[in-house]
Design a protein around this motif. Structure first.
Motif, PDB file in Angstrom:
ATOM      1  N   ASN A 133      -8.504   4.699   0.374  1.00 22.39           N
ATOM      2  CA  ASN A 133      -9.899   4.487   0.749  1.00 22.39           C
ATOM      3  C   ASN A 133     -10.016   3.630   2.006  1.00 22.39           C
ATOM      4  O   ASN A 133     -11.016   3.708   2.715  1.00 22.39           O
ATOM      5  CB  ASN A 133     -10.664   3.854  -0.408  1.00 22.39           C
ATOM      6  CG  ASN A 133     -11.117   4.875  -1.427  1.00 22.39           C
ATOM      7  OD1 ASN A 133     -12.185   5.454  -1.316  1.00 22.39           O
ATOM      8  ND2 ASN A 133     -10.269   5.138  -2.426  1.00 22.39           N
ATOM      9  N   TYR A 139      -3.860   2.498  -0.659  1.00 25.08           N
ATOM     10  CA  TYR A 139      -5.147   2.080  -0.102  1.00 25.08           C
ATOM     11  C   TYR A 139      -5.768   3.246   0.673  1.00 25.08           C
ATOM     12  O   TYR A 139      -6.223   3.085   1.807  1.00 25.08           O
ATOM     13  CB  TYR A 139      -4.986   0.874   0.820  1.00 25.08           C
ATOM     14  CG  TYR A 139      -4.246  -0.305   0.237  1.00 25.08           C
ATOM     15  CD1 TYR A 139      -4.052  -0.442  -1.141  1.00 25.08           C
ATOM     16  CD2 TYR A 139      -3.728  -1.292   1.052  1.00 25.08           C
ATOM     17  CE1 TYR A 139      -3.372  -1.534  -1.671  1.00 25.08           C
ATOM     18  CE2 TYR A 139      -3.047  -2.389   0.534  1.00 25.08           C
ATOM     19  CZ  TYR A 139      -2.867  -2.494  -0.827  1.00 25.08           C
ATOM     20  OH  TYR A 139      -2.180  -3.577  -1.333  1.00 25.08           O
ATOM     21  N   THR A 171      -9.877  -5.721  -6.583  1.00 23.43           N
ATOM     22  CA  THR A 171      -9.879  -5.719  -5.121  1.00 23.43           C
ATOM     23  C   THR A 171     -11.198  -6.259  -4.583  1.00 23.43           C
ATOM     24  O   THR A 171     -11.223  -7.098  -3.680  1.00 23.43           O
ATOM     25  CB  THR A 171      -9.630  -4.298  -4.585  1.00 23.43           C
ATOM     26  OG1 THR A 171      -8.325  -3.880  -4.964  1.00 23.43           O
ATOM     27  CG2 THR A 171      -9.747  -4.256  -3.070  1.00 23.43           C
ATOM     28  N   TYR A 216     -10.460  -2.928   4.857  1.00 23.52           N
ATOM     29  CA  TYR A 216      -9.185  -2.394   4.383  1.00 23.52           C
ATOM     30  C   TYR A 216      -8.344  -1.905   5.563  1.00 23.52           C
ATOM     31  O   TYR A 216      -7.819  -0.794   5.567  1.00 23.52           O
ATOM     32  CB  TYR A 216      -9.419  -1.247   3.396  1.00 23.52           C
ATOM     33  CG  TYR A 216     -10.273  -1.600   2.207  1.00 23.52           C
ATOM     34  CD1 TYR A 216     -10.375  -2.911   1.735  1.00 23.52           C
ATOM     35  CD2 TYR A 216     -10.983  -0.616   1.531  1.00 23.52           C
ATOM     36  CE1 TYR A 216     -11.155  -3.221   0.643  1.00 23.52           C
ATOM     37  CE2 TYR A 216     -11.761  -0.921   0.419  1.00 23.52           C
ATOM     38  CZ  TYR A 216     -11.856  -2.231  -0.011  1.00 23.52           C
ATOM     39  OH  TYR A 216     -12.623  -2.529  -1.106  1.00 23.52           O
ATOM     40  N   PHE A 260     -14.186   1.431  -3.899  1.00 19.70           N
ATOM     41  CA  PHE A 260     -13.483   1.066  -2.670  1.00 19.70           C
ATOM     42  C   PHE A 260     -14.292   1.332  -1.404  1.00 19.70           C
ATOM     43  O   PHE A 260     -13.866   0.940  -0.316  1.00 19.70           O
ATOM     44  CB  PHE A 260     -12.140   1.787  -2.601  1.00 19.70           C
ATOM     45  CG  PHE A 260     -11.102   1.194  -3.509  1.00 19.70           C
ATOM     46  CD1 PHE A 260     -10.480   0.001  -3.186  1.00 19.70           C
ATOM     47  CD2 PHE A 260     -10.764   1.818  -4.698  1.00 19.70           C
ATOM     48  CE1 PHE A 260      -9.529  -0.557  -4.025  1.00 19.70           C
ATOM     49  CE2 PHE A 260      -9.810   1.276  -5.544  1.00 19.70           C
ATOM     50  CZ  PHE A 260      -9.198   0.072  -5.210  1.00 19.70           C
ATOM     51  N   THR A 309       0.840  -1.203   0.000  1.00 19.44           N
ATOM     52  CA  THR A 309       0.000   0.000   0.000  1.00 19.44           C
ATOM     53  C   THR A 309       0.875   1.253   0.000  1.00 19.44           C
ATOM     54  O   THR A 309       0.467   2.315  -0.476  1.00 19.44           O
ATOM     55  CB  THR A 309      -0.934   0.023   1.235  1.00 19.44           C
ATOM     56  OG1 THR A 309      -1.699   1.221   1.219  1.00 19.44           O
ATOM     57  CG2 THR A 309      -0.156  -0.036   2.533  1.00 19.44           C
ATOM     58  N   GLY A 343     -15.129  -1.488   1.254  1.00 17.47           N
ATOM     59  CA  GLY A 343     -14.375  -1.928   2.417  1.00 17.47           C
ATOM     60  C   GLY A 343     -15.229  -1.918   3.668  1.00 17.47           C
ATOM     61  O   GLY A 343     -14.911  -2.565   4.673  1.00 17.47           O
ATOM     62  N   GLY A 359      -9.835  -1.351  -8.497  1.00 14.14           N
ATOM     63  CA  GLY A 359     -11.015  -1.429  -7.645  1.00 14.14           C
ATOM     64  C   GLY A 359     -11.816  -2.693  -7.885  1.00 14.14           C
ATOM     65  O   GLY A 359     -12.254  -3.365  -6.943  1.00 14.14           O
TER      66      GLY A 359
END
Length: 452
Positions: A397, A395, A312, A192, A355, A141, A358, A309
């Motif tokens: 977000n 990361y 993920t 996250y 995101f 990250t 999360g 995104g």
């Protein structure tokens, strides 16, 4: 389930599937661009600053970005195999995140020093590296911090590269401790969590750099006009994963497991692979297809950050996300964009919408209404918090989601007696693990130390 390559190295089925996908990335790359275009673009990616938002498709082209993603993903799988780490939901998710963020911000140069730093910490603690497998994957990250110091131009190129690598070692060394303690702040409702830890570290780094007169300018480099090719690419991944879920093992059991996943909240740590096994591939494929379709419906571009995104979200199909708990978050985030009169198809807003998931455990545990509220709040906070770390935390977000969770959970406690009781119980568990939890953690550590 898998193939034993040697006494110590085992190619487990999830790793084999990912390696086949990476081979597909490379084939896809060379089908559209020449080797010269791909390798020259790949070199541009390696020396890019990589801060948010540096779309590698705009920097090096589709072929070079796919090659970078395949290399990053393969390196992650090989590290796990050589470390004799068995796959679980968190590890599978970590591989998908590595692959996704290799479309913007993460490459072989800036991720390896961070991983070595985590390895150095394990040696310092005299513990198996396997105990820190997730931190070793997600510490990237902070990959832009390595590239930024190496290539910003404040130092000579050789000295900058050396300082960037040393910075990576240091960040990797401290990351496991900070990320371990971050989960307590959000009681497992921010998937996250590593992004929240990365946000804390990057904010400190930026403050130190500014204090000595070094400013870190952010970037907004986005590609466009590739929706047809990239949509086909993502839908192919979705189909491949769903087929894996249907035909690896018993199809009826896998389908039953997939619908059982919908009954879970997704709070950390929800290891779907440990419980539902091959069903996770259906979940991963469904999430990938749904997220891709959402971007197209919004009229947005499929670019590097958007693909990150999507992949993920797909990866968390093994570790906390499913359609039932992400859709309310999506709804809240999209509503927020329209209420604020922001263009939901703008790349930065699309990234925040994707995101925002999360926070899916909030929808999964407390219902759709709270999920919509969480998504609504996330978009507002995510679009204003980036200045704290100047784009060094990929990361970002996750950093924003941490603040949303810390704000929203006490509010839920106020307005819902039932949910307040549940949150108090969870808070107690996080700070005072039961004897049974301690036994399970000890057993997990012992298992990681056994040769596979």
């Amino acid at each position: 389930m898998g193939i034993k390559l040697s006494r110590h190295v085992h190619l487990y089925t999830p790793y084999a599937i990912m390696l086949y996908i990476f081979a597909g990335f490379i084939l896809f790359a060379f089908a559209f661009e020449t080797p010269q275009q791909i390798f020259s673009g790949f070199m541009r990616i390696l020396v890019s600053r990589s801060v948010l938002f540096t779309d590698y498709i705009a920097v090096g082209g589709i072929g070079a970005t796919l090659l970078n993603s395949a290399f990053v993903g393969t390196a992650a799988v090989l590290m796990l195999m050589l470390s004799r780490i068995k796959p679980n939901g968190a590890v599978i998710m970590g591989i998908w995140l590595s692959v996704g963020f290799a479309f913007f911000g993460k490459n072989l140069f800036n991720m390896i020093p961070l991983t070595i730093g985590v390895w150095m910490y394990a040696k310092y603690k005299k513990e198996p590296f396997a105990n820190y497998e997730l931190a070793s994957l997600l510490v990237a990250t902070l990959s832009p911090a390595v590239s930024e110091i190496a290539f910003l131009g404040v130092l000579s190129r050789p000295l900058g590269i050396l300082c960037g690598i040393l910075t990576g070692f240091f960040i990797g060394f401290i990351f496991p401790v900070i990320s371990k303690n971050s989960i307590r702040a959000t009681s497992g409702y921010n998937l996250y969590n590593m992004g929240f830890a990365g946000g804390l570290i990057s904010t400190v780094i930026i403050s130190l750099l500014k204090s000595i007169g070094i400013e870190i300018p952010t970037e907004e480099i986005f590609s466009s006009g590739n929706n047809q090719i990239l949509a086909a690419f993502l839908y192919m991944i979705s189909i491949a994963m769903i087929l894996c879920g249907l035909f690896i093992g018993d199809i009826k059991e896998n389908l039953r497991g997939y619908f059982e996943i919908f009954k879970t909240s997704g709070t950390l740590s929800s290891d779907y692979y440990a419980v539902y096994h091959n069903s996770i591939y259906i979940n991963i494929g469904a999430l990938c297809a749904f997220s891709t379709t959402l971007i197209l419906v919004l009229g947005a571009d499929l670019n590097g950050p958007a693909i990150a995104g999507v992949l993920t979200i797909a990866g968390f199909g093994s570790f906390g996300k499913h359609l039932k708990n992400v859709i309310p978050i999506f709804i809240g985030a999209v509503i927020s964009a329209y209420v604020n009169r922001w263009d939901p198809s703008h790349p930065i807003n699309v990234i925040a919408i994707l995101f925002s998931t999360g926070l899916a455990p909030i929808a999964g545990d407390f219902g759709w209404i709270w999920g919509v509220i969480a998504g609504f709040l996330h978009l507002n906070i995510a679009t204003h918090i980036g200045f704290l770390n100047s784009g060094l935390n990929l990361y970002n977000n996750g950093y924003a989601a941490g603040f949303v969770a810390m704000f929203l959970l006490p509010v839920i406690m106020i307005f819902s007696r039932k949910h307040g009781h549940k949150l108090n119980h969870i808070h107690h568990q996080h700070h005072h693990p039961s004897h049974r939890d301690q036994q399970q953690q000890h057993a997990g550590r012992q298992d990681k130390q056994q040769p596979h």
